[in-house]
Design a protein around this motif. Structure first.
Motif, PDB file in Angstrom:
ATOM      1  N   LEU A  39       0.730  -1.202  -0.121  1.00  0.00           N
ATOM      2  CA  LEU A  39       0.136  -0.075  -0.037  1.00  0.00           C
ATOM      3  C   LEU A  39       0.792   1.087  -0.105  1.00  0.00           C
ATOM      4  N   CYS A  97      -2.076  -5.871  -1.849  1.00  0.00           N
ATOM      5  CA  CYS A  97      -3.237  -4.967  -1.604  1.00  0.00           C
ATOM      6  C   CYS A  97      -4.502  -5.528  -1.666  1.00  0.00           C
ATOM      7  N   TYR A 100      -4.813  -7.155   1.742  1.00  0.00           N
ATOM      8  CA  TYR A 100      -4.988  -6.188   3.053  1.00  0.00           C
ATOM      9  C   TYR A 100      -6.442  -5.981   3.730  1.00  0.00           C
ATOM     10  N   ILE A 131      -9.360   2.104  -5.036  1.00  0.00           N
ATOM     11  CA  ILE A 131      -8.484   1.275  -4.911  1.00  0.00           C
ATOM     12  C   ILE A 131      -8.675  -0.012  -5.399  1.00  0.00           C
TER      13      ILE A 131
END
Length: 362
Positions: A39, A97, A100, A131
């Motif tokens: 990130l 990512c 996460y 994102i």
């Protein structure tokens, strides 16, 4: 009741259902250090540039000049988008990512996607930062589409790479290059960010870039709402600004590429934010093609909160190629896309834990 049969494919987990439920794909969890590092690589470059510029304002002249030289160096440093190091770094970012939050991909009809065909993915919402889109890029390997590009705001502008050679005009050289390596036409020049974004397959959102990529067989992800949508965000609700966004529809028709509605649940919750209100602020955003916004995550830092995101991919809307579509044809396909997006939201919001969330289409 649908029966789910967990199936492990490499280092990802895939759920195959026996009913009409979508195919669900999720990345296995990584270590916290790996996820935070990924990130930081994705979101950190822009914060670093802003921090360096801010610092330079208060440093002695020789140190401020050193910072300027450093930023200039990374602005002009050549980028090899096929770099082994760069592609490894991009894979690392996408892999960790997704783990996460985590980001879970839901595909309504995964068999409807052909690996050798290009698609136009209309991704919503934009939120502070889209994102969740990392679940769709080719490095994540969720969709099995080998060539995927994400079109990003031209606020992070780009520079032409093609020089004049052999006495041929530059415009002609660029036009020829569009057919072979369209993503080489332009490049972001924001220091640090330009390298990361290029390696991730992010490219400037220009009409010429968009069209040439599709013609070359690349699938493209666009966020139709863009900057204007980010200006209209409201806490606790989902707002998409698509009624006036028809350019990506026209290009999809002109190239004959299927149009795919995509909605990400939970993305608006990974950051808290504050922004001014009013028409003047929205006009400013349109002029600079960027949304000045104060946002924060875990412990008030730029690190987003660990809250699950669910990216739902609808069925492709097949289009007949028409180089010169009429406004009526564009409006008809646009209405189909908006209706499909609304249906996607209503159909899946309860299943992914957002039953109380409402969608506003502007």
């Amino acid at each position: 009741m649908p029966v789910f049969m967990p199936e492990t494919i490499g280092d990802r987990e895939k759920s195959v259902n026996a009913g009409d439920e979508p195919t669900v794909i999720q990345r296995k969890e990584s270590s916290l250090l790996q996820m935070v590092t990924a990130l930081a690589l994705l979101l950190g470059p822009l914060h670093l540039v802003v921090a360096l510029i801010f610092m330079a304002c208060f440093l002695p002249n020789y140190l401020a000049f050193s910072i300027f030289v450093l930023l200039l160096f990374f602005t002009v440093l050549p980028i090899n988008d096929e770099s082994k190091l760069g592609r490894t770094l991009a894979w690392y970012i996408c892999y960790h990512c997704c783990a996460y939050f985590p980001v879970t991909l839901h595909v309504e009809d995964i068999k409807a996607f052909e690996s050798k065909r290009a698609y136009v993915f209309g991704y919503e919402p934009h939120s502070v930062f889209p994102i969740g889109v990392v679940s769709l890029v080719d490095f994540t390997e969720f969709m099995h589409l080998p060539k995927i590009k994400l079109l990003a705001s031209s606020a992070v502008r780009f520079l032409p790479l093609m020089p004049v050679r052999y006495g041929i005009k530059q415009n002609r050289m660029v036009k020829q290059d569009l057919c072979s390596r369209p993503y080489k036409v332009g490049i972001f020049y924001t220091p640090f960010l330009r390298h990361i974004w290029t390696w991730l397959g992010i490219t400037p959102a220009t009409k010429r870039n968009f069209t040439s990529l599709l013609e070359a067989g690349h699938s493209c992800i666009v966020v139709p709402g863009g900057v204007q949508e980010a200006c209209l965000m409201k806490h606790g609700s989902e707002i998409v600004f698509v009624k006036a966004r028809k350019g990506f529809i026209r290009i999809a028709i002109q190239t004959g590429r299927p149009l795919v509605p995509v909605f990400c649940f939970g993305q608006t919750d990974v950051f808290k934010w504050w922004q001014p209100s009013g028409k003047l602020y929205r006009r400013l955003c349109r002029v600079i093609k960027f949304t000045p916004i104060i946002f924060w995550g875990t412990f008030g830092s730029p690190l987003p909160y660990r809250r699950p995101m669910h990216v739902v991919v609808g069925r492709p809307i097949k289009l007949k190629r028409n180089p010169q579509p009429t406004m009526e044809e564009v409006n008809e396909v646009h209405s189909q896309f908006v209706a499909a997006l609304e249906e996607l939201f209503a159909k899946h919001k309860a299943r992914v834990g957002h039953a109380d969330r409402q969608l506003t289409v502007l």
